[in-house]
Design an enzyme around this catalytic site. Structure first.
Site, PDB file in Angstrom:
ATOM      1  N   LYS A 181       8.264 -16.816 -10.875  1.00 24.03           N
ATOM      2  CA  LYS A 181       7.403 -15.750 -11.377  1.00 24.03           C
ATOM      3  C   LYS A 181       6.211 -16.358 -12.121  1.00 24.03           C
ATOM      4  O   LYS A 181       6.396 -17.256 -12.968  1.00 24.03           O
ATOM      5  CB  LYS A 181       8.223 -14.860 -12.319  1.00 24.03           C
TER       6      LYS A 181
ATOM      7  N   ASN B  31       0.847  -1.194   0.000  1.00 27.66           N
ATOM      8  CA  ASN B  31       0.000   0.000   0.000  1.00 27.66           C
ATOM      9  C   ASN B  31       0.879   1.239   0.000  1.00 27.66           C
ATOM     10  O   ASN B  31       2.100   1.155   0.006  1.00 27.66           O
ATOM     11  CB  ASN B  31      -0.967  -0.027   1.195  1.00 27.66           C
TER      12      ASN B  31
ATOM     13  N   PRO C  58      -2.626 -12.062  10.546  1.00 27.21           N
ATOM     14  CA  PRO C  58      -2.962 -11.871  11.962  1.00 27.21           C
ATOM     15  C   PRO C  58      -3.048 -10.379  12.269  1.00 27.21           C
ATOM     16  O   PRO C  58      -2.325  -9.574  11.676  1.00 27.21           O
ATOM     17  CB  PRO C  58      -1.771 -12.507  12.701  1.00 27.21           C
ATOM     18  N   ASP C  59      -3.933 -10.031  13.186  1.00 28.27           N
ATOM     19  CA  ASP C  59      -4.062  -8.629  13.591  1.00 28.27           C
ATOM     20  C   ASP C  59      -3.075  -8.387  14.746  1.00 28.27           C
ATOM     21  O   ASP C  59      -3.285  -8.850  15.872  1.00 28.27           O
ATOM     22  CB  ASP C  59      -5.502  -8.326  14.016  1.00 28.27           C
ATOM     23  N   ILE C  60      -2.020  -7.662  14.458  1.00 26.40           N
ATOM     24  CA  ILE C  60      -0.932  -7.469  15.436  1.00 26.40           C
ATOM     25  C   ILE C  60      -1.436  -6.674  16.636  1.00 26.40           C
ATOM     26  O   ILE C  60      -1.256  -7.061  17.798  1.00 26.40           O
ATOM     27  CB  ILE C  60       0.264  -6.744  14.767  1.00 26.40           C
TER      28      ILE C  60
ATOM     29  N   ASP D 227      -4.144  -6.495   5.030  1.00 25.57           N
ATOM     30  CA  ASP D 227      -5.133  -7.365   5.679  1.00 25.57           C
ATOM     31  C   ASP D 227      -5.032  -8.809   5.216  1.00 25.57           C
ATOM     32  O   ASP D 227      -5.341  -9.727   5.963  1.00 25.57           O
ATOM     33  CB  ASP D 227      -6.548  -6.835   5.397  1.00 25.57           C
TER      34      ASP D 227
ATOM     35  N   PHE E 133      -3.786   3.137  15.091  1.00 27.46           N
ATOM     36  CA  PHE E 133      -4.066   4.161  14.086  1.00 27.46           C
ATOM     37  C   PHE E 133      -5.188   3.625  13.194  1.00 27.46           C
ATOM     38  O   PHE E 133      -5.273   2.410  12.978  1.00 27.46           O
ATOM     39  CB  PHE E 133      -2.824   4.448  13.232  1.00 27.46           C
TER      40      PHE E 133
ATOM     41  N   LYS F 296     -13.057   0.794  15.670  1.00 32.01           N
ATOM     42  CA  LYS F 296     -11.783   0.075  15.890  1.00 32.01           C
ATOM     43  C   LYS F 296     -11.367   0.120  17.353  1.00 32.01           C
ATOM     44  O   LYS F 296     -10.764  -0.827  17.864  1.00 32.01           O
ATOM     45  CB  LYS F 296     -10.676   0.671  15.006  1.00 32.01           C
TER      46      LYS F 296
HETATM   47  N1  CTP Z   1      -3.299  -3.462  12.473  1.00 33.18           N
HETATM   48  C1  CTP Z   1      -2.459  -4.474  12.904  1.00 33.18           C
HETATM   49  N2  CTP Z   1      -2.470  -5.663  12.245  1.00 33.18           N
HETATM   50  C2  CTP Z   1      -3.286  -5.880  11.210  1.00 33.18           C
HETATM   51  C3  CTP Z   1      -4.151  -4.861  10.775  1.00 33.18           C
HETATM   52  C4  CTP Z   1      -4.128  -3.648  11.431  1.00 33.18           C
HETATM   53  O1  CTP Z   1      -1.697  -4.268  13.847  1.00 33.18           O
HETATM   54  N3  CTP Z   1      -3.265  -7.048  10.606  1.00 33.18           N
HETATM   55  C5  CTP Z   1      -3.313  -2.193  13.219  1.00 33.18           C
HETATM   56  C6  CTP Z   1      -2.780  -1.021  12.452  1.00 33.18           C
HETATM   57  O2  CTP Z   1      -1.387  -0.867  12.635  1.00 33.18           O
HETATM   58  C7  CTP Z   1      -3.584   0.132  13.044  1.00 33.18           C
HETATM   59  C8  CTP Z   1      -4.919  -0.503  13.393  1.00 33.18           C
HETATM   60  O3  CTP Z   1      -4.655  -1.889  13.526  1.00 33.18           O
HETATM   61  O4  CTP Z   1      -3.018   0.576  14.243  1.00 33.18           O
HETATM   62  C9  CTP Z   1      -6.011  -0.280  12.391  1.00 33.18           C
HETATM   63  O5  CTP Z   1      -5.543  -0.645  11.110  1.00 33.18           O
HETATM   64  P1  CTP Z   1      -6.452  -0.423   9.825  1.00 33.18           P
HETATM   65  O6  CTP Z   1      -5.741  -0.959   8.632  1.00 33.18           O
HETATM   66  O7  CTP Z   1      -6.947   1.001   9.777  1.00 33.18           O
HETATM   67  O8  CTP Z   1      -7.722  -1.304  10.183  1.00 33.18           O
HETATM   68  P2  CTP Z   1      -8.065  -2.796   9.967  1.00 33.18           P
HETATM   69  O9  CTP Z   1      -8.068  -3.458  11.301  1.00 33.18           O
HETATM   70  O10 CTP Z   1      -7.199  -3.400   8.942  1.00 33.18           O
HETATM   71  O11 CTP Z   1      -9.570  -2.696   9.465  1.00 33.18           O
HETATM   72  P3  CTP Z   1     -10.138  -2.237   8.012  1.00 33.18           P
HETATM   73  O12 CTP Z   1      -9.178  -2.742   7.003  1.00 33.18           O
HETATM   74  O13 CTP Z   1     -11.452  -2.873   7.982  1.00 33.18           O
HETATM   75  O14 CTP Z   1     -10.234  -0.742   8.041  1.00 33.18           O
END
Ligand code: CTP
Length: 420
Positions: free
Chosen positions: A307, A228, A325-327, A297, A345, A359
């Site tokens: 490739k 991104n 995983p969501d850190i 995500d 954030f 969130k």
């Molecule tokens: N974050 C994280 N790990 C992930 C996704 C998000 O640690 N896999 C953290 C980001 O660093 C940020 C917060 O979660 O502090 C929100 O991230 P954001 O991308 O805005 O939200 P998402 O949880 O990914 O939700 P969405 O994509 O639906 O907006």
């Protein structure tokens, strides 16, 4: 005529230069590193400071007072007997006006003089005469590595630190004499940043701050991936601001091309899984976790080892995506003894506050910082909205470093250190 200082006064605090209204006495003792002091004057002036240069006689062997005068726009002081001072007390006048005295370069001999409290020329005299509680003394040593390592120098350094001086550096590397080792004076931009940091309030002293920053890169095959537009600038600014506030900072960075802020430990990663693997074991060692990273995500379920090639059918390849995983959410749900105080954030494209609040609850964190991703990615400024249980609070448009310093203040006000 327009007075630039008056114009500055109209600007919000956050956009003023970092050394605005700071008056620095820059002392030069004798050493080849005097050539860096010319650049240092420019850096300090650019950062908003007024600079009064004072040189020892030895320093004038390495760079001329005329050069230093032209760059600082003030005539240089060379002697205690300077006839410009009507009271004949240059050492008192100069040290009473200064917000700090920075001696760069500080030679081995000059440090030895300070350690002994000697005052046989203007620069050591004004260092001795400074009011210690109002006028800090910072030293940027510069010398050959053997001189630096000598027990006499090390003994003197302990003494000047005990007497209240702050020692900046030195760095290791190539030396003018051709040797390699410790004793190089820090570069001009490093000394400028040290001085800026010195003046920041130490709101996070003794605390550990873990920061994630930048994008992640999810490999599709060896040459392509999903990523991104995050530049990492906001996260790096948060890491710098936390370090300036006295915190011990670890920065886990996705793939970005940004210099590491001074005194920040940096761990480079690429994918979300690598970021997760780096962060989780570190979480319990830190008091505060600030997740600024724009973590992808999803990632391809299996990255190709070769490739992906077109097969001639005209149909693009398909591949399965799985969720990363969501850190932040994982760290925020660690057992209380291992859990740092978490700040998330939210990078949104619309409905910022609504999504940030959602969130806050979904990730179970005490503070979410909302910003509009497309409006800020890659830019040097940003606008933030802080969302917590008490409500919303906007930090208006400003450079990212200024916002990061405000955020550090907000975090320090909310976070209570764990009892030791
Ligand atoms: N974050 C994280 N790990 C992930 C996704 C998000 O640690 N896999 C953290 C980001 O660093 C940020 C917060 O979660 O502090 C929100 O991230 P954001 O991308 O805005 O939200 P998402 O949880 O990914 O939700 P969405 O994509 O639906 O907006």
């Amino acid at each position: 005529m327009i007075n630039p200082t008056a114009l500055m006064e109209c600007r919000p605090m956050s956009t003023l230069p970092d050394l605005h209204l700071k008056h620095i006495v820059l002392g030069l003792s004798g050493g080849i590193a005097c050539y860096k002091s010319a650049e240092l004057v420019r850096e300090l002036v650019r950062a908003g400071a007024t600079v009064q240069v004072v040189m020892t006689e030895a320093a004038t062997q390495f760079i001329t007072p005329v050069t230093m005068q032209a760059l600082s726009n003030r005539s240089v002081y060379l002697s205690q007997w300077d006839a410009r001072e009507s009271n004949a007390m240059a050492h008192i006048n100069l040290s009473r006006e200064a917000d700090a005295i920075l001696v760069a370069p500080a030679s081995a001999d000059f440090i030895a003089k300070l350690a002994q409290g000697r005052a046989d020329e203007l620069l050591s005299l004004l260092c001795l005469a400074r009011p210690v509680d109002r006028c800090p003394l910072l030293l940027a040593p510069a010398m050959n590595r053997e001189m630096w390592a000598h027990p006499a120098t090390q003994r003197n350094l302990v003494q000047v630190k005990t007497d209240g001086a702050t020692v900046l550096g030195p760095a290791a590397g190539d030396q003018a004499c051709g040797e390699i080792g410790d004793g190089r004076m820090l570069e001009a931009d490093e000394l400028r940043d040290e001085l800026i940091a010195f003046f920041q309030p130490k709101l996070l002293a003794g605390r550990g701050v873990l920061v994630t920053a930048g994008p992640t890169f999810e490999a599709i095959d060896p040459v392509r991936g999903i990523t991104n537009h995050s530049s990492g600038k906001m996260g790096f600014a948060v890491a710098r601001a936390a370090a300036e506030a006295g915190a011990r900072v670890t920065l886990v960075a996705g793939p970005v091309h940004l210099p590491t802020p001074r005194h920040v430990r940096r761990i480079d990663v690429s994918s979300a899984q690598q970021m997760y693997d780096a962060v989780l074991p570190l979480a319990a060692q830190h008091d505060i976790f600030v997740a600024t990273a724009a973590v992808a995500d999803w990632r391809p379920a299996a990255a190709g080892t070769h490739k992906l090639k077109k097969d001639g059918s005209g149909r693009p390849p398909t591949f399965e995506l799985i969720e990363n995983p969501d850190i932040l959410a994982t760290v925020a749900r660690l057992p209380p003894a291992q859990r740092p105080w978490c700040v998330g954030f939210a990078a949104e494209s619309h409905d910022l506050v609504r999504h940030a609040r959602e969130k806050l609850q979904r990730k179970a964190v005490p503070l979410i910082v909302g910003n509009l991703g497309p409006a800020t990615f890659g830019r040097d400024d940003n606008t933030l909205v802080l969302v917590d249980a008490a409500g919303e609070h906007e930090l208006p448009a400003a450079p990212k470093l200024a916002l990061a310093r405000q955020l550090v203040r907000e975090i320090a006000a909310r976070h209570t250190p764990r009892p030791t």
